[in-house]
Design an enzyme around this catalytic site. Structure first.
Site, PDB file in Angstrom:
ATOM      1  N   GLU A  91       0.831  -1.212   0.000  1.00  0.00           N
ATOM      2  CA  GLU A  91       0.000   0.000   0.000  1.00  0.00           C
ATOM      3  C   GLU A  91       0.861   1.257   0.000  1.00  0.00           C
ATOM      4  O   GLU A  91       1.875   1.312   0.681  1.00  0.00           O
ATOM      5  CB  GLU A  91      -0.814   0.070   1.302  1.00  0.00           C
ATOM      6  N   CYS A 104       3.119   8.408   1.224  1.00  0.00           N
ATOM      7  CA  CYS A 104       3.445   7.528   2.351  1.00  0.00           C
ATOM      8  C   CYS A 104       3.736   6.161   1.748  1.00  0.00           C
ATOM      9  O   CYS A 104       2.875   5.567   1.093  1.00  0.00           O
ATOM     10  CB  CYS A 104       2.238   7.474   3.294  1.00  0.00           C
ATOM     11  N   CYS A 115       2.964  -5.166  16.579  1.00  0.00           N
ATOM     12  CA  CYS A 115       2.177  -4.187  17.348  1.00  0.00           C
ATOM     13  C   CYS A 115       0.707  -4.623  17.327  1.00  0.00           C
ATOM     14  O   CYS A 115       0.163  -4.947  16.269  1.00  0.00           O
ATOM     15  CB  CYS A 115       2.332  -2.777  16.768  1.00  0.00           C
ATOM     16  N   CYS A 118      -2.060  -3.002  14.910  1.00  0.00           N
ATOM     17  CA  CYS A 118      -1.694  -2.748  13.506  1.00  0.00           C
ATOM     18  C   CYS A 118      -2.033  -3.934  12.608  1.00  0.00           C
ATOM     19  O   CYS A 118      -1.694  -5.079  12.921  1.00  0.00           O
ATOM     20  CB  CYS A 118      -0.200  -2.448  13.423  1.00  0.00           C
ATOM     21  N   GLY A 158       5.276  -2.098   7.294  1.00  0.00           N
ATOM     22  CA  GLY A 158       6.668  -2.496   7.496  1.00  0.00           C
ATOM     23  C   GLY A 158       7.397  -1.610   8.477  1.00  0.00           C
ATOM     24  O   GLY A 158       6.946  -0.517   8.806  1.00  0.00           O
ATOM     25  N   GLU A 159       8.522  -2.127   8.959  1.00  0.00           N
ATOM     26  CA  GLU A 159       9.372  -1.370   9.885  1.00  0.00           C
ATOM     27  C   GLU A 159      10.655  -1.017   9.130  1.00  0.00           C
ATOM     28  O   GLU A 159      11.502  -1.896   8.898  1.00  0.00           O
ATOM     29  CB  GLU A 159       9.661  -2.221  11.133  1.00  0.00           C
ATOM     30  N   SER A 184       9.424   6.636  10.070  1.00  0.00           N
ATOM     31  CA  SER A 184       8.725   6.293  11.310  1.00  0.00           C
ATOM     32  C   SER A 184       9.188   4.920  11.781  1.00  0.00           C
ATOM     33  O   SER A 184       9.186   3.960  11.017  1.00  0.00           O
ATOM     34  CB  SER A 184       7.224   6.278  11.025  1.00  0.00           C
ATOM     35  N   SER A 207       7.304   5.765  17.133  1.00  0.00           N
ATOM     36  CA  SER A 207       6.001   5.296  17.590  1.00  0.00           C
ATOM     37  C   SER A 207       6.124   4.905  19.051  1.00  0.00           C
ATOM     38  O   SER A 207       6.692   3.863  19.375  1.00  0.00           O
ATOM     39  CB  SER A 207       5.575   4.083  16.753  1.00  0.00           C
ATOM     40  N   LEU A 208       5.605   5.743  19.921  1.00  0.00           N
ATOM     41  CA  LEU A 208       5.734   5.480  21.356  1.00  0.00           C
ATOM     42  C   LEU A 208       4.500   4.721  21.858  1.00  0.00           C
ATOM     43  O   LEU A 208       4.603   3.640  22.407  1.00  0.00           O
ATOM     44  CB  LEU A 208       5.923   6.811  22.095  1.00  0.00           C
ATOM     45  N   HIS A 209       3.343   5.321  21.677  1.00  0.00           N
ATOM     46  CA  HIS A 209       2.041   4.696  21.960  1.00  0.00           C
ATOM     47  C   HIS A 209       1.754   4.349  23.418  1.00  0.00           C
ATOM     48  O   HIS A 209       0.634   3.968  23.750  1.00  0.00           O
ATOM     49  CB  HIS A 209       1.806   3.449  21.087  1.00  0.00           C
ATOM     50  N   ASN A 283      -7.069   3.559  14.546  1.00  0.00           N
ATOM     51  CA  ASN A 283      -7.934   3.118  13.462  1.00  0.00           C
ATOM     52  C   ASN A 283      -8.398   1.711  13.796  1.00  0.00           C
ATOM     53  O   ASN A 283      -7.572   0.805  13.844  1.00  0.00           O
ATOM     54  CB  ASN A 283      -7.083   3.016  12.192  1.00  0.00           C
ATOM     55  N   CYS A 326      -3.607   0.957   8.652  1.00  0.00           N
ATOM     56  CA  CYS A 326      -2.406   0.507   7.953  1.00  0.00           C
ATOM     57  C   CYS A 326      -2.492  -0.984   7.631  1.00  0.00           C
ATOM     58  O   CYS A 326      -2.676  -1.788   8.524  1.00  0.00           O
ATOM     59  CB  CYS A 326      -1.182   0.718   8.837  1.00  0.00           C
TER      60      CYS A 326
HETATM   61  N1  SAH Z   1       6.900   0.470  11.612  1.00  0.00           N
HETATM   62  C1  SAH Z   1       6.810   1.895  11.631  1.00  0.00           C
HETATM   63  C2  SAH Z   1       5.780   2.423  10.618  1.00  0.00           C
HETATM   64  C3  SAH Z   1       4.405   1.957  10.945  1.00  0.00           C
HETATM   65  S1  SAH Z   1       2.997   2.785  10.363  1.00  0.00           S
HETATM   66  C4  SAH Z   1       6.442   2.371  13.026  1.00  0.00           C
HETATM   67  O1  SAH Z   1       6.149   1.543  13.869  1.00  0.00           O
HETATM   68  O2  SAH Z   1       6.510   3.564  13.272  1.00  0.00           O
HETATM   69  C5  SAH Z   1       2.994   4.400  10.965  1.00  0.00           C
HETATM   70  C6  SAH Z   1       2.265   4.654  12.281  1.00  0.00           C
HETATM   71  O3  SAH Z   1       0.925   4.166  12.292  1.00  0.00           O
HETATM   72  C7  SAH Z   1       2.960   4.016  13.460  1.00  0.00           C
HETATM   73  O4  SAH Z   1       3.019   4.947  14.504  1.00  0.00           O
HETATM   74  C8  SAH Z   1       2.032   2.880  13.797  1.00  0.00           C
HETATM   75  O5  SAH Z   1       2.192   2.462  15.122  1.00  0.00           O
HETATM   76  C9  SAH Z   1       0.700   3.509  13.517  1.00  0.00           C
HETATM   77  N2  SAH Z   1      -0.423   2.569  13.398  1.00  0.00           N
HETATM   78  C10 SAH Z   1      -0.418   1.312  12.940  1.00  0.00           C
HETATM   79  N3  SAH Z   1      -1.657   0.779  12.988  1.00  0.00           N
HETATM   80  C11 SAH Z   1      -2.458   1.735  13.480  1.00  0.00           C
HETATM   81  C12 SAH Z   1      -3.842   1.803  13.772  1.00  0.00           C
HETATM   82  N4  SAH Z   1      -4.647   0.762  13.580  1.00  0.00           N
HETATM   83  N5  SAH Z   1      -4.326   2.950  14.270  1.00  0.00           N
HETATM   84  C13 SAH Z   1      -3.516   4.014  14.481  1.00  0.00           C
HETATM   85  N6  SAH Z   1      -2.208   4.015  14.221  1.00  0.00           N
HETATM   86  C14 SAH Z   1      -1.668   2.882  13.733  1.00  0.00           C
END
Ligand code: SAH
Length: 337
Positions: A91, A104, A115, A118, A158-159, A184, A207-209, A283, A326
């Site tokens: 994508e 993107c 995660c 995701c 992907g990472e 990211s 990505s801290l979360h 999401n 994503c």
């Molecule tokens: N691997 C990288 C890129 C991932 S996608 C990373 O972890 O940063 C980019 C961002 O979207 C990341 O912060 C990821 O954690 C976030 N993300 C993934 N799935 C998500 C979802 N369902 N809702 C909100 N953010 C999401």
């Protein structure tokens, strides 16, 4: 076979030299690939036919094609499902801002970071993308819309730091300025140090979360490998070496990480680093039970951070009508074929 689109000019010159050809031929071929976006060797009209034949024996030009395009009626955001040469689907998303067009891109087919919220990671990692394939995402969309793309965020599936060498190669090869590239990462600490040492001015988003290790471990397996303090040390190093500000991404998940205590802890971390915070209401993913907090809770979380002097934005949800978290579009597509 040599993946010619992933080669920089030095490597290409060596390769062409090994074929008994003069260095200037490498430059011509490089231009065919990266400026004229040649899809095969036969269109390289200033290259002799015998050399083209020789190249076909020893090298290939990766390609990508649009499998599906979805255009948002709300804001014109375009989501693309792109098919790689081996049939894998990835994508990419194109967004229009005041400052230009931003794409993107994905860095891997699938992801192995796990995660919990995701969709990209549900089936694990299929394979890394090559540098050429990451460029292809940009070249293909650029060609399709007939406009130049000025910014890239490596925030698709992907990472990127788990595919570090190809990602670095991509940064080296793209003609998009390094200050217009954002990468990211979920926080692969040793790679953040390596990236800092390259001093290439790429913007880092982390990505801290979750604001503490205990909670972070419940939603991000990478937190078992690196603690938040190891991660923030790496971020401090990145900031000191590159002089760039960093962003923390924080997906707000109802009942998980959206309370006041989390906001207070998060603001402490952000303050130490002068980091910007990007809040992303999670999401919902079909396969997962996570939900977005109520708007009132989101706003309260944001206000709490702002009262602590933190620079914070709520990620504008682009193309909501064609959305899917994503990796979700790809999963739907795969499910239907
Ligand atoms: N691997 C990288 C890129 C991932 S996608 C990373 O972890 O940063 C980019 C961002 O979207 C990341 O912060 C990821 O954690 C976030 N993300 C993934 N799935 C998500 C979802 N369902 N809702 C909100 N953010 C999401």
């Amino acid at each position: 076979m040599i993946d010619i689109k992933s080669q920089n000019l030095i490597e290409l010159t060596e390769f062409i030299g090994s074929q008994g050809e003069k260095p200037f031929r490498a430059k011509q071929i490089f231009e065919w690939i990266h400026e004229k976006h040649a899809g095969d060797f036969d269109c390289m009209t200033n290259i002799s036919i015998p050399l083209r034949e020789k190249l076909k024996q020893s090298a290939y030009i990766s390609g990508i094609k649009i499998a599906q395009e979805l255009i948002s009626k709300e804001d014109g955001t375009r989501k693309y499902l792109l098919e790689l040469d081996d049939g894998n689907i990835i994508e990419s998303v194109l967004m229009r801002y005041e400052y230009g067009l931003s794409v993107c891109i994905s860095s891997q087919v699938g992801c192995r970071m796990g995660c919990k919220f995701c969709a990209s990671t549900i089936d694990g990692l299929v394979r890394n993308l090559t540098a050429g394939e990451m460029l292809d995402e940009i070249y293909c969309i650029q060609e399709h819309i007939g406009e130049r793309i000025s910014h890239v965020v490596i925030m698709g599936s992907g990472e990127p730091l788990d595919n570090y060498d190809n990602f670095i190669k991509f940064v080296e090869l793209t003609d998009i300025g390094h200050r217009n590239i954002t990468v990211s990462t979920c926080g692969i600490v040793p790679r953040i140090y390596e990236l800092a040492d390259l001093k290439n001015q790429v913007t880092l988003a982390v990505s801290l979360h979750a604001p503490n290790d205990e909670l972070r471990k419940t939603i991000m397996p990478v937190a078992n490998a690196y603690s938040i303090s190891q991660l923030t040390d790496a971020c401090k190093y990145y900031i000191s070496v590159t002089g760039r500000r960093i962003t923390f991404e924080y997906s707000l998940i109802a009942g998980v990480n959206d309370n006041e205590k989390c906001a207070a802890e998060l603001s402490e971390i952000a303050k130490q680093l002068g980091a910007h915070i990007n809040l992303i209401p999670v999401n919902p993913v079909e396969e997962r039970e996570f939900r977005q907090p109520y708007i009132k809770t989101i706003n309260a979380f944001k206000s709490k951070l702002e009262r602590c002097g933190i620079n914070v934005t709520i990620r504008r949800e682009m193309g909501r009508d064609i959305s899917g978290a994503c990796g979700q579009l790809r999963r739907h597509y795969k499910g239907n074929t």
